[in-house]
Design a protein around this motif. Sequence first.
Motif, PDB file in Angstrom:
ATOM      1  N   GLY A  15      -0.455  48.839  43.024  1.00 35.90           N
ATOM      2  CA  GLY A  15      -0.112  49.166  44.402  1.00 35.90           C
ATOM      3  C   GLY A  15      -0.941  50.229  45.080  1.00 35.90           C
ATOM      4  O   GLY A  15      -0.568  50.699  46.161  1.00 35.90           O
ATOM      5  N   PHE A  16      -2.077  50.611  44.502  1.00 36.23           N
ATOM      6  CA  PHE A  16      -2.919  51.628  45.126  1.00 36.23           C
ATOM      7  C   PHE A  16      -4.009  50.976  45.962  1.00 36.23           C
ATOM      8  O   PHE A  16      -4.668  50.021  45.519  1.00 36.23           O
ATOM      9  CB  PHE A  16      -3.538  52.542  44.067  1.00 36.23           C
ATOM     10  CG  PHE A  16      -2.530  53.353  43.311  1.00 36.23           C
ATOM     11  CD1 PHE A  16      -1.898  54.424  43.915  1.00 36.23           C
ATOM     12  CD2 PHE A  16      -2.180  53.025  42.006  1.00 36.23           C
ATOM     13  CE1 PHE A  16      -0.939  55.170  43.228  1.00 36.23           C
ATOM     14  CE2 PHE A  16      -1.237  53.764  41.312  1.00 36.23           C
ATOM     15  CZ  PHE A  16      -0.614  54.842  41.919  1.00 36.23           C
ATOM     16  N   ALA A  17      -4.224  51.496  47.181  1.00 38.32           N
ATOM     17  CA  ALA A  17      -5.202  50.926  48.094  1.00 38.32           C
ATOM     18  C   ALA A  17      -6.433  51.805  48.245  1.00 38.32           C
ATOM     19  O   ALA A  17      -7.321  51.489  49.039  1.00 38.32           O
ATOM     20  CB  ALA A  17      -4.559  50.678  49.457  1.00 38.32           C
ATOM     21  N   LEU A  24     -17.445  62.972  49.762  1.00 37.00           N
ATOM     22  CA  LEU A  24     -18.699  62.433  50.281  1.00 37.00           C
ATOM     23  C   LEU A  24     -19.341  61.515  49.258  1.00 37.00           C
ATOM     24  O   LEU A  24     -19.926  60.494  49.597  1.00 37.00           O
ATOM     25  CB  LEU A  24     -19.644  63.581  50.647  1.00 37.00           C
ATOM     26  CG  LEU A  24     -20.961  63.196  51.334  1.00 37.00           C
ATOM     27  CD1 LEU A  24     -20.690  62.501  52.672  1.00 37.00           C
ATOM     28  CD2 LEU A  24     -21.831  64.435  51.550  1.00 37.00           C
ATOM     29  N   GLU A  25     -19.228  61.869  47.978  1.00 36.13           N
ATOM     30  CA  GLU A  25     -19.824  61.063  46.908  1.00 36.13           C
ATOM     31  C   GLU A  25     -18.960  59.853  46.566  1.00 36.13           C
ATOM     32  O   GLU A  25     -19.466  58.864  46.034  1.00 36.13           O
ATOM     33  CB  GLU A  25     -20.020  61.914  45.646  1.00 36.13           C
ATOM     34  CG  GLU A  25     -21.027  63.057  45.787  1.00 36.13           C
ATOM     35  CD  GLU A  25     -20.474  64.233  46.579  1.00 36.13           C
ATOM     36  OE1 GLU A  25     -19.214  64.362  46.676  1.00 36.13           O
ATOM     37  OE2 GLU A  25     -21.276  65.001  47.130  1.00 36.13           O
ATOM     38  N   ASN A  26     -17.655  59.930  46.865  1.00 36.19           N
ATOM     39  CA  ASN A  26     -16.728  58.839  46.539  1.00 36.19           C
ATOM     40  C   ASN A  26     -15.897  58.488  47.772  1.00 36.19           C
ATOM     41  O   ASN A  26     -14.724  58.872  47.874  1.00 36.19           O
ATOM     42  CB  ASN A  26     -15.812  59.245  45.381  1.00 36.19           C
ATOM     43  CG  ASN A  26     -16.570  59.470  44.088  1.00 36.19           C
ATOM     44  OD1 ASN A  26     -17.016  58.524  43.449  1.00 36.19           O
ATOM     45  ND2 ASN A  26     -16.725  60.730  43.711  1.00 36.19           N
ATOM     46  N   PRO A  27     -16.485  57.752  48.742  1.00 34.33           N
ATOM     47  CA  PRO A  27     -15.766  57.467  49.984  1.00 34.33           C
ATOM     48  C   PRO A  27     -14.456  56.718  49.779  1.00 34.33           C
ATOM     49  O   PRO A  27     -13.514  56.894  50.567  1.00 34.33           O
ATOM     50  CB  PRO A  27     -16.761  56.603  50.768  1.00 34.33           C
ATOM     51  CG  PRO A  27     -18.101  56.922  50.188  1.00 34.33           C
ATOM     52  CD  PRO A  27     -17.859  57.230  48.745  1.00 34.33           C
ATOM     53  N   LEU A  28     -14.376  55.891  48.744  1.00 30.92           N
ATOM     54  CA  LEU A  28     -13.162  55.127  48.466  1.00 30.92           C
ATOM     55  C   LEU A  28     -12.282  55.795  47.417  1.00 30.92           C
ATOM     56  O   LEU A  28     -11.313  55.205  46.942  1.00 30.92           O
ATOM     57  CB  LEU A  28     -13.532  53.713  47.992  1.00 30.92           C
ATOM     58  CG  LEU A  28     -14.320  52.864  48.991  1.00 30.92           C
ATOM     59  CD1 LEU A  28     -14.765  51.559  48.353  1.00 30.92           C
ATOM     60  CD2 LEU A  28     -13.500  52.586  50.242  1.00 30.92           C
ATOM     61  N   LEU A  75      -8.732  53.416  63.111  1.00 32.81           N
ATOM     62  CA  LEU A  75      -8.979  54.019  61.805  1.00 32.81           C
ATOM     63  C   LEU A  75      -8.266  55.357  61.713  1.00 32.81           C
ATOM     64  O   LEU A  75      -8.169  56.096  62.708  1.00 32.81           O
ATOM     65  CB  LEU A  75     -10.477  54.284  61.591  1.00 32.81           C
ATOM     66  CG  LEU A  75     -11.466  53.129  61.772  1.00 32.81           C
ATOM     67  CD1 LEU A  75     -12.888  53.633  61.538  1.00 32.81           C
ATOM     68  CD2 LEU A  75     -11.138  51.988  60.843  1.00 32.81           C
ATOM     69  N   GLY A  76      -7.806  55.694  60.527  1.00 31.89           N
ATOM     70  CA  GLY A  76      -7.380  57.060  60.261  1.00 31.89           C
ATOM     71  C   GLY A  76      -8.599  57.957  60.099  1.00 31.89           C
ATOM     72  O   GLY A  76      -9.712  57.490  59.856  1.00 31.89           O
ATOM     73  N   ARG A  77      -8.368  59.234  60.218  1.00 29.76           N
ATOM     74  CA  ARG A  77      -9.496  60.155  60.135  1.00 29.76           C
ATOM     75  C   ARG A  77     -10.196  60.086  58.784  1.00 29.76           C
ATOM     76  O   ARG A  77     -11.418  60.181  58.701  1.00 29.76           O
ATOM     77  CB  ARG A  77      -9.024  61.585  60.405  1.00 29.76           C
ATOM     78  CG  ARG A  77     -10.108  62.608  60.119  1.00 29.76           C
ATOM     79  CD  ARG A  77     -10.081  63.777  61.003  1.00 29.76           C
ATOM     80  NE  ARG A  77     -11.088  64.738  60.620  1.00 29.76           N
ATOM     81  CZ  ARG A  77     -11.118  65.985  61.054  1.00 29.76           C
ATOM     82  NH1 ARG A  77     -10.184  66.411  61.878  1.00 29.76           N
ATOM     83  NH2 ARG A  77     -12.070  66.810  60.681  1.00 29.76           N
ATOM     84  N   ASN A  78      -9.439  59.945  57.699  1.00 33.69           N
ATOM     85  CA  ASN A  78     -10.062  59.886  56.376  1.00 33.69           C
ATOM     86  C   ASN A  78     -10.940  58.650  56.228  1.00 33.69           C
ATOM     87  O   ASN A  78     -11.893  58.654  55.445  1.00 33.69           O
ATOM     88  CB  ASN A  78      -8.992  59.880  55.286  1.00 33.69           C
ATOM     89  CG  ASN A  78      -8.260  61.200  55.200  1.00 33.69           C
ATOM     90  OD1 ASN A  78      -8.517  62.112  55.968  1.00 33.69           O
ATOM     91  ND2 ASN A  78      -7.329  61.293  54.277  1.00 33.69           N
ATOM     92  N   MET A  79     -10.630  57.590  56.965  1.00 29.45           N
ATOM     93  CA  MET A  79     -11.466  56.394  56.942  1.00 29.45           C
ATOM     94  C   MET A  79     -12.792  56.656  57.645  1.00 29.45           C
ATOM     95  O   MET A  79     -13.813  56.040  57.317  1.00 29.45           O
ATOM     96  CB  MET A  79     -10.719  55.246  57.619  1.00 29.45           C
ATOM     97  CG  MET A  79     -11.400  53.909  57.525  1.00 29.45           C
ATOM     98  SD  MET A  79     -11.262  53.200  55.874  1.00 29.45           S
ATOM     99  CE  MET A  79     -12.093  51.626  56.139  1.00 29.45           C
TER     100      MET A  79
END
Length: 213
Positions: A15-17, A24-28, A75-79
Motif C-alpha cells: 500500500g505504499f505509493a 534530491l538524490e531520491n525523488p521517489l 501537484l503537491g509541493r513534494n511532487m
Amino acid sequence: MTKVKVAGFGVSLDGFAAGAAQSLENPLGLRGPELFQWFFPTRTFRQMQGKEDGETGLDDEFARRAMEGFGAFILGRNMFGPIRGEWPDDEWKGWWGDNPPYHAPTFVLTHYPRPSIEMLGGTTFHFVTEGIEVALQRAREAAGAKDIKIGGGTETVRQYIQAGHVDEIHLALAPVVLGQGEPLFNGLDLHALGYRTVEHVPTDRATHIVLAK
C-alpha cells in the motif's frame, strides 16, 4: 464532461505509493523507483525522455492514457521538488528540466507564494496557497473540456479522493513490498466513497486496476 482522474499511480503490495526519505538524490524516496518498473521501459516514457525506442503493449497503453488528454494538472509541493519551507529563491523549477512532461497548466499546492513559471512545451507552473478546493477550481477553468489529473504526491491524491473530487483512479500495483514509505490507503474507505473496479488488467510488471464511481 470534465473528469478528475488519478492515473498511472504506482502502489506496492503493502500500500505504499512512494518510498521513505525523499531527497534530491531520491525523488521517489528510497526504493520508490521499484513502483514504476512497468512504466520506465514503455515507449510513452522513453518519448518523454526524447528517445524513439521503448516497449509497446498493455503497460504502454496504460502509460499513454496516464499522460494524454489532460487540460490541467494538480501537484503537491513534494511532487514539484524537495525544498521545504519558504522558497529560498526562484532557481528550482521542478525535477524535469526545461521541458516538463505536462504540457498544460499545472497547479502546485504550497503554503508559500511564488510567481508562476512558464516552461517549454506548454507547461506553466502556478503556485496555489489557498488549498485544494481553489486549486481544483483554477484547474477546471484552465482545462476547458479536457480532464484534470491529480498527479501526486500521495498526500495530495489522498486529500482529493477523501474530499470526493476524484472520478477515476488508475493504480498500477507493483509486485514489490516496500515495508515503509508513503501509504496511500490510510484513512480512505474507497467502498464507502463509492468506488468500484471497472478494469483489472495484469501484465508481467504490474496489475493495472481502474476504479470509478
